[in-house]
Design an enzyme around this catalytic site. Structure first.
Site, PDB file in Angstrom:
ATOM      1  N   ASN A  35     -10.204  -6.446 -42.531  1.00  0.00           N
ATOM      2  CA  ASN A  35     -10.165  -7.314 -41.119  1.00  0.00           C
ATOM      3  C   ASN A  35      -8.795  -7.758 -40.663  1.00  0.00           C
ATOM      4  OD1 ASN A  35     -10.506  -9.305 -39.388  1.00  0.00           O
ATOM      5  ND2 ASN A  35     -11.728 -10.653 -40.782  1.00  0.00           N
ATOM      6  N   TRP A  36      -8.191  -7.386 -39.968  1.00  0.00           N
ATOM      7  CA  TRP A  36      -6.772  -7.398 -39.493  1.00  0.00           C
ATOM      8  C   TRP A  36      -6.639  -8.973 -38.869  1.00  0.00           C
ATOM      9  CZ3 TRP A  36      -4.694  -2.906 -36.037  1.00  0.00           C
ATOM     10  CH2 TRP A  36      -4.751  -1.476 -37.187  1.00  0.00           C
ATOM     11  N   LYS A  37      -8.043  -9.511 -38.603  1.00  0.00           N
ATOM     12  CA  LYS A  37      -7.819 -10.881 -37.766  1.00  0.00           C
ATOM     13  C   LYS A  37      -6.987 -10.649 -36.599  1.00  0.00           C
ATOM     14  CE  LYS A  37      -9.305 -13.034 -42.297  1.00  0.00           C
ATOM     15  NZ  LYS A  37      -9.012 -13.948 -43.181  1.00  0.00           N
TER      16      LYS A  37
ATOM     17  N   HIS B 174     -18.222 -14.558 -39.538  1.00  0.00           N
ATOM     18  CA  HIS B 174     -16.901 -14.931 -40.319  1.00  0.00           C
ATOM     19  C   HIS B 174     -16.723 -16.235 -40.447  1.00  0.00           C
ATOM     20  CE1 HIS B 174     -12.939 -14.883 -42.226  1.00  0.00           C
ATOM     21  NE2 HIS B 174     -13.203 -13.919 -42.590  1.00  0.00           N
TER      22      HIS B 174
ATOM     23  N   GLU C 273     -14.282 -17.904 -40.343  1.00  0.00           N
ATOM     24  CA  GLU C 273     -13.387 -18.511 -39.172  1.00  0.00           C
ATOM     25  C   GLU C 273     -13.913 -18.752 -38.182  1.00  0.00           C
ATOM     26  OE1 GLU C 273     -10.503 -15.477 -40.123  1.00  0.00           O
ATOM     27  OE2 GLU C 273     -10.094 -16.509 -42.125  1.00  0.00           O
TER      28      GLU C 273
ATOM     29  N   GLU D   6     -18.293 -14.031 -48.923  1.00  0.00           N
ATOM     30  CA  GLU D   6     -16.775 -14.453 -48.785  1.00  0.00           C
ATOM     31  C   GLU D   6     -16.733 -15.907 -48.979  1.00  0.00           C
ATOM     32  OE1 GLU D   6     -14.187 -11.429 -46.425  1.00  0.00           O
ATOM     33  OE2 GLU D   6     -14.843 -13.084 -44.981  1.00  0.00           O
TER      34      GLU D   6
ATOM     35  N   GLY E 176      -7.620 -16.162 -48.041  1.00  0.00           N
ATOM     36  CA  GLY E 176      -6.227 -16.377 -47.866  1.00  0.00           C
ATOM     37  C   GLY E 176      -5.553 -17.302 -48.547  1.00  0.00           C
TER      38      GLY E 176
ATOM     39  N   SER F 235      -9.159 -13.057 -50.835  1.00  0.00           N
ATOM     40  CA  SER F 235      -7.921 -12.823 -51.567  1.00  0.00           C
ATOM     41  C   SER F 235      -8.070 -11.285 -52.555  1.00  0.00           C
ATOM     42  CB  SER F 235      -7.495 -13.830 -52.534  1.00  0.00           C
ATOM     43  OG  SER F 235      -7.194 -14.930 -51.625  1.00  0.00           O
TER      44      SER F 235
ATOM     45  N   GLY G 167      -8.743  -8.929 -45.853  1.00  0.00           N
ATOM     46  CA  GLY G 167      -7.976  -9.529 -44.930  1.00  0.00           C
ATOM     47  C   GLY G 167      -6.472  -9.336 -45.140  1.00  0.00           C
ATOM     48  N   GLY G 168      -5.496 -10.086 -45.615  1.00  0.00           N
ATOM     49  CA  GLY G 168      -4.236  -9.940 -45.752  1.00  0.00           C
ATOM     50  C   GLY G 168      -3.659  -8.566 -46.479  1.00  0.00           C
TER      51      GLY G 168
HETATM   52  P1  13P Z   1      -8.014 -12.380 -47.397  1.00  0.00           P
HETATM   53  O1  13P Z   1      -8.044 -10.988 -48.108  1.00  0.00           O
HETATM   54  O2  13P Z   1      -6.663 -12.507 -46.574  1.00  0.00           O
HETATM   55  O3  13P Z   1      -8.272 -13.484 -48.109  1.00  0.00           O
HETATM   56  O4  13P Z   1      -9.197 -12.562 -46.283  1.00  0.00           O
HETATM   57  C1  13P Z   1     -10.234 -12.464 -46.440  1.00  0.00           C
HETATM   58  C2  13P Z   1     -11.187 -12.318 -45.445  1.00  0.00           C
HETATM   59  O5  13P Z   1     -11.425 -13.250 -44.638  1.00  0.00           O
HETATM   60  C3  13P Z   1     -11.491 -11.094 -44.775  1.00  0.00           C
HETATM   61  O6  13P Z   1     -12.506 -11.198 -43.899  1.00  0.00           O
END
Ligand code: 13P
Length: 253
Positions: A9-11, A98, A100, A170, A176, A216, A237-238
């Site tokens: 997920n590049w966000k 998600h 967010e 999640e 994050g 994470s 994510g990251g």
């Molecule tokens: P991180 O891996 O950066 O914690 O993010 C997880 C995430 O929200 C994937 O959708």
């Protein structure tokens, strides 16, 4: 056998050039390192979808997903992107629910139910996210919280349609933050989700549902997480923004 999936997920990250470079590196490593039996899903921001798709080409095992879609079919909804438009660009997956989007864009369980239906009607696989806040975890109601999220947005689906859904657990407190759930915590929640699915749709469908962990995840902890019987992969994510890290996670089964 249920599918093993690692989705990135590049966000809201990556310029055009950065996205092209990242995608080429991932495609090359996936091929050169002869990765098999793990589906990789790249979920970039909308404008990247077409060029990323072109770079992925016909690479078997790599798919392109979106991070959101509209709950509406079509029409005067400025700024929205429908599941039908995404499907016409060759998109295969869409992340829905998600945390967010739930938090910053106030997406409700009802709205998400409508989005899931749009996705499925247009042949997209929803990666449906659920997870609890730190407050809920501390109160000890994390299990009922995620079960309710599934019930409210997915349990109106027919068994046939439910079988098309991928779940991502999640925990919000792990996203994050560098603070991953332990492999045992992830396993406990994934098993609870699978039991919940079985209670509605039966054991067979529950056993075939891929449940991914997100929060994470990194090359250092993915092996332990993926070794758990109910963890079928990750939503990253990251670490999905660095080709080497991402591919090392893909190779952690
Ligand atoms: P991180 O891996 O950066 O914690 O993010 C997880 C995430 O929200 C994937 O959708």
């Amino acid at each position: 056998m249920r599918k093993k999936i690692v989705a990135g997920n590049w966000k809201m990250n990556m310029t055009y050039d950065e996205g092209q470079k990242l995608t080429s590196e991932i495609v090359n490593m996936y091929k050169d390192e002869a990765i098999q039996d793990v589906a990789v899903v790249l979920n970039p921001p909308f404008p990247h979808i077409h060029p990323v798709k072109k770079l992925v080409g016909d690479t078997a095992g790599i798919y392109v997903g979106a991070q959101n879609c509209s709950d509406k079919e079509a029409g005067a909804f400025t700024g929205e992107v429908s599941a039908k438009i995404l499907a016409s660009f060759g998109v295969n997956y869409v992340i829905l629910g998600h945390s967010e989007r739930r938090e910053y864009f106030k997406e409700s369980n009802e709205l998400l139910a409508a989005k899931v239906k749009q996705a499925i009607a247009n042949g997209l696989t929803p990666i449906f996210c659920c997870g609890e806040s730190l407050e809920i975890r501390t109160a000890g109601t994390h299990e009922s919280n995620v079960k309710f999220q599934l019930t409210a947005s997915l349990f109106d689906l027919s068994p046939e349609d439910f079988s098309k859904v991928v779940i991502a657990y999640e925990p919000i407190w792990a996203i994050g933050t560098g603070k991953t759930a332990t492999a045992d915590q992830a396993q406990e929640m994934h098993a609870a989700l699978r039991r919940h699915i079985a209670s509605k749709y039966g054991k067979e469908i529950a056993n075939e549902t891929s449940i991914l962990y997100g929060g994470s995840a990194n090359p250092g902890n993915a092996k332990e997480l993926f070794s758990k019987p109910d963890v079928d992969g990750g939503l990253i994510g990251g670490a999905s923004l660095k080709s080497r890290d991402f591919i090392d996670i893909v190779k952690s089964f």
